[in-house]
Scaffold this active site. Structure first.
Site, mmCIF file in Angstrom:
data_model
loop_
_atom_site.group_PDB
_atom_site.id
_atom_site.type_symbol
_atom_site.label_atom_id
_atom_site.label_comp_id
_atom_site.label_asym_id
_atom_site.label_seq_id
_atom_site.Cartn_x
_atom_site.Cartn_y
_atom_site.Cartn_z
ATOM 1 C CB SER A 169 43.387 43.132 38.606
ATOM 2 O OG SER A 169 44.410 42.310 39.146
ATOM 3 C CE1 TYR A 182 42.395 45.254 43.766
ATOM 4 C CE2 TYR A 182 43.286 43.200 42.898
ATOM 5 C CZ TYR A 182 43.207 44.582 42.863
ATOM 6 O OH TYR A 182 43.916 45.294 41.926
#
Length: 277
Positions: A169, A182
């Site tokens: 990401s 995350y």
């Protein structure tokens, strides 16, 4: 896009503004004769990748958590492309599930050539002190352990020319205040890509990653409140969220022979945000 969902990773069938997963061009047989396994393959980026791979000739095994309606729709889309598909439900954070899945894939297809480690979850918290031990463990179990376990299970069946692609990401490169755990998992995945690429290079197995920016998938309304969903992606240089079919070609490029001299690398479909390695 003022919509929310109560459970992760979210259901595409319940979304009002549907993500765009349709491939944008004709197939050219770049994955003919290949079998691809895609975790989180029922919706969003996983669905778009599955459909594009099928159009390019691959047969698909998709893993999903419990979104049966989405998974069945993705299987139908793959079949409409003239390809074969199977869908398996379960928790990729469970090592035994990952190994049993590979046994099923080999029984069905007899081979595996491409592993797309894509499934993930995220839970925003205003303060790092609000991240419970339970949340921390679950996020790492799904996002990191799940990728590691599915790769471990697949490795005995991979050979020279095979490709492993991990979804990381943009948050791995610049962080995200509400998604600290995350973001940490996504940074770990970048390190996994680099270490594993070096380890598997002598075997002719390539390992790469894709680091999407804000992409419109079921995970977004299942994560954020309506006001954040409404403005999602508007702060990118391109001024909008990306669509799953704008990410899937990155996976195709890394899976096929077009990227035969690339390993240990990460592609960045993120709406124009510059990132450093």
């Amino acid at each position: 896009m003022t919509e929310t969902q109560q459970e992760q990773p979210g259901h595409e069938s319940a979304m009002q503004a549907k993500p765009d997963h349709e491939p944008r061009y004709r197939g050219s047989g770049r994955l003919e004769g290949k079998v691809a396994l895609i975790t989180g393959g029922d919706s969003g980026i996983g669905r778009a990748t599955a459909q594009l791979f099928a159009r390019e000739g691959a047969q698909i095994a998709l893993l999903y958590k419990d979104e049966m309606e989405d998974a069945q729709e993705t299987v139908t889309l793959i079949q409409k492309e003239g390809s074969k598909a199977m869908a398996i439900a379960g928790d990729i954070g469970d090592r035994e599930f990952c190994f049993s899945t590979l046994r099923k894939v080999m029984e069905c297809f007899g081979q595996i050539d491409i592993v797309i480690a894509n499934a993930a979850e995220q839970h925003p918290q205003e303060s790092p002190q609000d991240i419970s031990e339970e949340q921390l463990r679950k996020t790492f179990e799904t996002n990191v352990f799940g990728q590691f376990f599915i790769i471990q299970a697949a490795l005995p069946h991979l050979s020279a020319g095979s490709s492993i692609i991990c979804t990381t990401s943009v948050t791995a490169y610049r962080g995200q205040d509400l998604l600290i755990d995350y973001s940490s998992t996504k940074g770990a995945i970048v390190a996994l890509v680099r270490a594993l690429a070096h380890k598997l290079a002598p075997e002719g197995i390539r390992v790469n990653g894709v680091a999407p920016g804000p992409i419109w998938t079921p995970l977004i309304p299942a994560t954020f409140p309506p006001e954040k969903v409404e403005s999602f992606g508007s702060d990118t240089p391109l001024g909008r969220p990306g669509q799953p079919n704008e990410v899937a070609p990155c996976f195709l490029f890394l899976a096929c022979e077009d990227s035969s001299y690339m390993s240990g690398q990460v592609l960045h479909p993120n709406g124009g945000e510059p990132v450093s390695s």
